[in-house]
Design a protein around this motif. Structure first.
Motif, PDB file in Angstrom:
ATOM      1  N   VAL A  60       0.850  -1.190   0.000  1.00  0.00           N
ATOM      2  CA  VAL A  60       0.000   0.000   0.000  1.00  0.00           C
ATOM      3  C   VAL A  60       0.882   1.235   0.000  1.00  0.00           C
ATOM      4  O   VAL A  60       1.922   1.276   0.652  1.00  0.00           O
ATOM      5  CB  VAL A  60      -0.967   0.001   1.214  1.00  0.00           C
ATOM      6  N   THR A  61       0.465   2.228  -0.765  1.00  0.00           N
ATOM      7  CA  THR A  61       1.155   3.512  -0.852  1.00  0.00           C
ATOM      8  C   THR A  61       0.154   4.609  -0.518  1.00  0.00           C
ATOM      9  O   THR A  61      -1.016   4.509  -0.878  1.00  0.00           O
ATOM     10  CB  THR A  61       1.714   3.737  -2.266  1.00  0.00           C
ATOM     11  N   SER A  82       4.655   7.542  -9.634  1.00  0.00           N
ATOM     12  CA  SER A  82       5.496   7.170  -8.495  1.00  0.00           C
ATOM     13  C   SER A  82       5.022   5.943  -7.744  1.00  0.00           C
ATOM     14  O   SER A  82       5.690   5.509  -6.806  1.00  0.00           O
ATOM     15  CB  SER A  82       5.578   8.352  -7.507  1.00  0.00           C
ATOM     16  N   VAL A  83       3.889   5.351  -8.112  1.00  0.00           N
ATOM     17  CA  VAL A  83       3.366   4.172  -7.420  1.00  0.00           C
ATOM     18  C   VAL A  83       3.630   2.937  -8.273  1.00  0.00           C
ATOM     19  O   VAL A  83       3.231   2.891  -9.438  1.00  0.00           O
ATOM     20  CB  VAL A  83       1.868   4.316  -7.124  1.00  0.00           C
ATOM     21  N   GLU A 144      -4.807   6.804  -0.767  1.00  0.00           N
ATOM     22  CA  GLU A 144      -4.192   5.508  -0.516  1.00  0.00           C
ATOM     23  C   GLU A 144      -4.381   4.618  -1.741  1.00  0.00           C
ATOM     24  O   GLU A 144      -5.459   4.567  -2.322  1.00  0.00           O
ATOM     25  CB  GLU A 144      -4.816   4.823   0.704  1.00  0.00           C
ATOM     26  N   VAL A 145      -3.316   3.923  -2.113  1.00  0.00           N
ATOM     27  CA  VAL A 145      -3.365   2.983  -3.229  1.00  0.00           C
ATOM     28  C   VAL A 145      -3.010   1.601  -2.695  1.00  0.00           C
ATOM     29  O   VAL A 145      -1.894   1.378  -2.222  1.00  0.00           O
ATOM     30  CB  VAL A 145      -2.390   3.378  -4.350  1.00  0.00           C
ATOM     31  N   ALA A 643       9.947   2.875 -12.935  1.00  0.00           N
ATOM     32  CA  ALA A 643      10.937   3.374 -11.977  1.00  0.00           C
ATOM     33  C   ALA A 643      10.636   4.829 -11.653  1.00  0.00           C
ATOM     34  O   ALA A 643      10.075   5.572 -12.479  1.00  0.00           O
ATOM     35  CB  ALA A 643      12.353   3.241 -12.530  1.00  0.00           C
ATOM     36  N   PHE A 644      11.008   5.222 -10.453  1.00  0.00           N
ATOM     37  CA  PHE A 644      10.795   6.598 -10.001  1.00  0.00           C
ATOM     38  C   PHE A 644      11.915   6.982  -9.047  1.00  0.00           C
ATOM     39  O   PHE A 644      12.316   6.181  -8.189  1.00  0.00           O
ATOM     40  CB  PHE A 644       9.439   6.722  -9.290  1.00  0.00           C
TER      41      PHE A 644
END
Length: 758
Positions: A60-61, A82-83, A144-145, A643-644
């Motif tokens: 979770v992000t 970014s996720v 939230e993801v 990528a981030f």
């Protein structure tokens, strides 16, 4: 003493950077030893209770509203930069309809009859349709993801994952925010928010937001802008808290999107008209908005969505809480789709979407020192309808129109339970189960007409040539989905976990199917399910100055629902004069991958965040005419690499704190549909963004300058492939102009923002 309990950060912007880093990448609790830096505990509700994000043993992000402001986010789609394992794109480059994929699971087509593979929640209210789901980020506390199947903790089962948009609670003191922005292409945004405590127990709040921008390109036929933005929204809320044990929240929101229709760029000249390929990918000569083909909706292009929500949290005892969430939402869309992208009426479609939903959820939460349990009941009553004409205006004199009208009703209920038990101080086990029953009812009519438009969309003189669908049908689907998760705390700062979960999505009916030609469409398409195994590590290290979270997963995806459209040659002359919808329950796919995200706090001034995902998504079985064509198919919108990297540096300035930040995001090759096509698919690309923000010492002023896509990368986000096989390689052609069109993401832009908080 844990890292979250150490000395409070004194430097305001360092605290903001550290806190935002913690929320951008799960559970950061980083400290710098030389100043005993710490961050506030990151609290989320991913498991239906408030807890530290680092304690949640799933992928979770989360990002706070503060972090979104510091990075200059404009809408929810930017999360995908970014996720890990996430693709979020505006459908057909619109400003309000969302196409979402997580770990290879999603839904490409926004038509009635199809639910999304990624569940979107607005304050715990499930949004059943993608229209209006492309949320502009205002009045937000955090996003939230959650990656992977979500069902035993949530009202609606989600196969690929869930995105939770959480709005701010009202303050018990009078406060407000005013934010104004100006940027490239005459971007002018305004957001104003106020919270008023009427009494000790009653609070009122309101937010109004306007997002305006000229287009990135021009429409040389209508004289209007292409890719412009014209959105107005507002939100009203109230909170009643008569005691510490009872909280009632009421909210109403409405958004109106009057942006111009967007037509895709054509990589090929008009085969019949000779129209040239335009030099700027954001320009068009699309004329559908002013042609008779869309007269039935007056060439209108607009989206309205609104809804209300009432939630009640009643703490029955120190350990038991009863929660109720009641909501009603509806949206209405009139849209101009110009498939040919030309001034001629070769392949145009006026579309009307009309969606309504009512939902009721009850949760009983039991929380003790060693047990955390959720028992829930969820009910959904939804109706999704679409009416649209596909007008082939050059095929014969007067044109031919294929009309589709369909209503799909859903009545669903489910019960779910999830229990987490701490066997020891280090070892926890979570067990969940869910039972779902979905009833779908469909009323479908399709017909081919001689004329420009059908009687259903304003052309009463149209002549019916043949009905291709005319039926009512219903089906009931049910499923039981389990979840198991085991987590073990290796040390105070490191936890490992492993688990299994099942995701499931009911079948339905395709309103574009032709039952008079293929009677089997009356049976609908089958449910899909996904079995996912996941293992992960969440660790803080380097004396608390670094965080690394790792998730490995393997999924078996069965009966994946793939919608599509193909041309039909009704009179046998070799030219397609109509179309039909198809839905394939692709037999089996395997999706596996690794996701890494984390942060470093090198010094009190210099920090970095990073994310990475590597996916292996492969279709194993796809049967066509008795043959397995899996090696000729691909999973949509799922790059194998992502990528981030973000770097932040802060310095004191003018009594406040200045933050300099830059980030790079990378996406691997993306296949838009199940069949690869070089003209609409996107090769691997990178985006570079940068921000300069200044925060006053009292947090009252925030000033920012944000640059996005600084390298001015041209990248495709969507497309239509109805061109000729010989030139464009499309599997099915419609119209006479070689109709392949492509939509692109925003070019290089800059935005200056001033926010005052009082």
């Amino acid at each position: 003493m844990s890292a979250m309990q150490r000395t409070h950060v004194r430097h305001p912007l360092v605290a903001a950077i550290a806190a935002s880093s913690a929320l951008a990448f799960p559970g950061l609790a980083a400290v710098a030893q030389e100043r005993s830096l710490t961050v506030e505990e990151v609290v989320v509700t991913a498991r239906r209770r408030e807890e530290s994000l680092q304690d949640v043993p799933i992928a979770v992000t989360a990002l706070t509203g503060q972090e979104l402001a510091l990075r200059g986010f404009s809408d929810i789609s930017e999360l995908a930069q970014s996720v890990p394992s996430v693709t979020l794109e505006p459908t057909r480059a619109t400003n309000t309809t969302l196409t979402a994929f997580i770990r290879g699971v999603g839904q490409q087509d926004p038509l009635a009859g199809f639910e999304q593979g990624v569940a979107l929640y607005l304050d715990d209210v499930y949004l059943a349709r993608p229209q209006g789901a492309m949320l502009d980020l205002y009045d937000v506390e955090r996003v939230e993801v959650l990656r992977g199947p979500q069902g035993t903790l949530y009202g609606r089962n989600a196969v690929g994952g869930a995105i939770k948009y959480v709005t701010r609670r009202l303050s018990d003191e009078f406060e407000g925010r005013v934010r104004a922005s100006y940027g490239a292409y005459d971007q002018m945004d305004f957001v104003g928010t106020v919270s008023v405590p009427v009494s000790d127990s009653f609070r009122l709040g309101g937010t109004v937001a306007s997002f305006q921008r000229d287009g990135f390109g021009d429409n040389f036929t209508t004289g209007e802008d292409q890719y412009n933005k014209d959105i107005l929204g507002y939100r009203l809320s109230a909170e009643f808290e008569p005691s510490e044990r009872l909280l009632m929240r009421l909210a109403y929101d409405k958004t109106e999107d009057d942006s111009n229709p967007v037509a895709g760029w054509r990589p090929f000249p008009g085969a019949a008209s000779g129209a040239p390929v335009l030099g700027d990918v954001f320009d068009t000569t699309a004329g559908a908005a002013v042609l008779p083909t869309t007269a039935g909706i007056n060439g209108n292009n607009s989206v309205e969505n609104e809804g209300w929500m009432v939630s009640v949290d009643w703490q029955l005892s120190d350990t038991l809480t009863l929660r109720s969430i009641t909501a009603d939402r509806e949206d209405y869309t009139e849209s101009v789709i110009d498939f040919d992208g030309l001034a001629v009426p070769d392949f145009d479609a006026p579309v009307v979407y009309d969606n309504e939903q009512f939902s009721q959820e009850f949760q009983l939460l039991w929380n003790t020192d060693r047990v955390n349990a959720v028992l829930g009941y969820y009910y959904l009553d939804a109706e999704a309808s679409n009416d649209f004409d596909v007008v082939l205006g050059q095929l014969v004199p007067g044109g031919i129109t294929a009309y589709t009208g369909g209503v799909v009703e859903t009545e669903a209920w489910s019960v779910f339970a999830d229990v987490t038990y701490e066997l020891t101080e280090r070892l926890s086990i979570a067990v969940g189960v869910r039972y779902t029953e979905d009833e779908r009812r469909a009323d479908i009519f399709r017909g081919n007409y001689l004329g420009t438009g059908s009687p259903f969309l304003g052309n009463d003189s149209a002549i019916l040539l043949a009905a291709t669908s005319d039926y009512e049908a219903d089906q009931t689907y049910d499923d039981t989905s389990p979840r198991l998760n085991i987590s073990y705390r290796l040390t105070e700062d490191a936890t490992v976990y492993a688990g299994y979960s099942k995701g499931w999505k009911a079948g339905s009916f395709d309103p574009r199917g032709a039952n008079l030609l293929s009677p089997e469409v009356e049976q609908g398409f089958d449910a899909e399910e996904l079995h996912s195994w996941e293992a992960g590590l969440k660790a803080t290290w380097w004396g608390g100055r670094a965080l690394t979270n790792i998730a490995l997963f393997y999924s078996e995806y069965q009966d994946m629902q793939i919608p599509g459209s193909i041309g039909v040659d009704g009179d046998g002359d070799g030219v397609n004069d109509s179309f039909v919808g198809t839905v394939t329950n692709a037999g089996e796919s395997e999706i596996s991958g690794i996701e890494v995200e984390g942060s470093f706090l090198f010094t009190e001034n210099f920090s970095a965040q990073y994310a990475l995902s590597l996916l292996d998504a492969e279709i194993k079985e796809w049967i066509v005419a008795g043959q397995n064509v899996a090696d000729q198919r691909a999973i949509q919108n799922t790059p194998e690499e992502m990528a981030f990297l973000a770097l932040n540096y802060d310095v004191p300035l003018a009594g406040g704190d200045l933050r300099l930040s830059g980030n790079w995001s990378y996406k691997g090759d993306i296949t838009q549909f199940e069949i690869a096509n070089e003209f609409i698919d996107q090769e691997a690309y990178s985006l570079f963004n940068a921000s300069i923000t200044w925060l006053s010492a009292d947090d009252a002023w925030l000033v920012g300058l944000h640059g996005k896509n600084l390298a001015d990368e041209e990248y495709r986000t969507a497309g239509y492939c109805f061109g000729f096989a010989a030139t464009s390689g499309c599997p099915s052609a419609l119209g006479l102009e070689d109709n392949t069109t492509v939509f692109f993401g925003p070019p290089r832009t800059w935005t200056a923002t001033v926010e005052y908080r009082f």
